[in-house]
Design a protein around this motif. Structure first.
Motif, PDB file in Angstrom:
ATOM      1  N   UNK A  94       1.038  63.395  17.653  1.00  0.00           N
ATOM      2  CA  UNK A  94      -0.391  63.474  17.961  1.00  0.00           C
ATOM      3  C   UNK A  94      -0.732  62.565  19.141  1.00  0.00           C
ATOM      4  N   UNK A  95      -0.158  61.376  19.183  1.00  0.00           N
ATOM      5  CA  UNK A  95      -0.451  60.475  20.296  1.00  0.00           C
ATOM      6  C   UNK A  95       0.144  60.983  21.600  1.00  0.00           C
ATOM      7  N   UNK A  96       1.280  61.643  21.530  1.00  0.00           N
ATOM      8  CA  UNK A  96       1.827  62.261  22.733  1.00  0.00           C
ATOM      9  C   UNK A  96       0.918  63.359  23.261  1.00  0.00           C
ATOM     10  N   UNK A 127      -3.691  65.086  26.982  1.00  0.00           N
ATOM     11  CA  UNK A 127      -5.069  65.548  27.191  1.00  0.00           C
ATOM     12  C   UNK A 127      -5.925  64.480  27.865  1.00  0.00           C
ATOM     13  N   UNK A 128      -5.734  63.223  27.471  1.00  0.00           N
ATOM     14  CA  UNK A 128      -6.582  62.175  28.030  1.00  0.00           C
ATOM     15  C   UNK A 128      -6.287  61.913  29.499  1.00  0.00           C
ATOM     16  N   UNK A 129      -5.079  62.216  29.947  1.00  0.00           N
ATOM     17  CA  UNK A 129      -4.763  62.029  31.366  1.00  0.00           C
ATOM     18  C   UNK A 129      -5.748  62.813  32.231  1.00  0.00           C
ATOM     19  N   UNK A 141      -4.753  57.309  28.848  1.00  0.00           N
ATOM     20  CA  UNK A 141      -3.386  57.825  28.789  1.00  0.00           C
ATOM     21  C   UNK A 141      -2.410  56.697  28.504  1.00  0.00           C
ATOM     22  N   UNK A 142      -2.585  55.582  29.172  1.00  0.00           N
ATOM     23  CA  UNK A 142      -1.706  54.434  28.980  1.00  0.00           C
ATOM     24  C   UNK A 142      -1.820  53.892  27.557  1.00  0.00           C
ATOM     25  N   UNK A 143      -3.041  53.824  27.025  1.00  0.00           N
ATOM     26  CA  UNK A 143      -3.220  53.379  25.641  1.00  0.00           C
ATOM     27  C   UNK A 143      -2.489  54.302  24.671  1.00  0.00           C
TER      28      UNK A 143
END
Length: 169
Positions: A94-96, A101-103, A111-113
């Protein structure tokens, strides 16, 4: 390994904080949609508001459950097993996906978080991965104390030659 428990504690704290953050963000978005009285593609604003709040609660509980698994790993200093391991693996996936998506939607800091959290979860899983209990028995591959094994048998206890075939009288 000295890094196992601190990583498990950090993952637990981060996942609990993320659970609260996700739930609060979705709740806030639900309130915003409710007060705007706007529809998206003809959807009812009340339905969108309630859906956002329910989604926030569900994802918040999911991340809190993953944080609980990490907390239990930290307290017991044992690798996660069964459903707990599956939950942590799914949280990594899920974090991947959220990172991807956040990028595009939020920016490189989000994205870094997401990638840092992904890395912490994978590190938690990997540091406990080789922790299997050793099989009971002598060390050195099943050999006796002198390393020669039983007489008439190989060093590992297996017969050197097959037993003789029975003879008929």
């Amino acid at each position: 390994m000295a890094v196992r428990r601190p990583v498990a504690w950090i993952v637990a704290v981060v996942l609990f904080a993320e659970a609260l953050g996700v739930a609060a963000l979705n709740w806030f978005l639900g309130i915003v949609v409710d007060r705007q009285e706007m529809s998206l593609a003809g959807l009812d604003p009340d339905t969108m508001s309630v859906s956002s709040k329910i989604g926030g609660i569900v994802f918040g509980l999911y991340f809190a459950l993953c944080g609980l698994v990490a907390l239990l790993v930290a307290l017991r200093d044992r690798r996660p097993a069964g459903v707990g391991r599956i939950l942590l693996i799914s949280a990594a996936v899920v974090h991947g996906l959220l990172g991807a998506f956040t990028w595009g939607l939020v920016g490189w800091s989000a994205f870094l978080f997401m990638l840092v959290v992904l890395g912490l979860i994978v590190l938690l899983l990997m540091t406990y991965d080789g922790q299997e209990e050793a099989p009971a028995g002598p060390a050195e591959g099943g050999r006796g104390g002198d390393g020669k094994g039983d007489p008439g048998k190989g060093g590992d206890g297996s017969p050197v030659s097959p037993p003789p075939a029975p003879t008929a009288p």
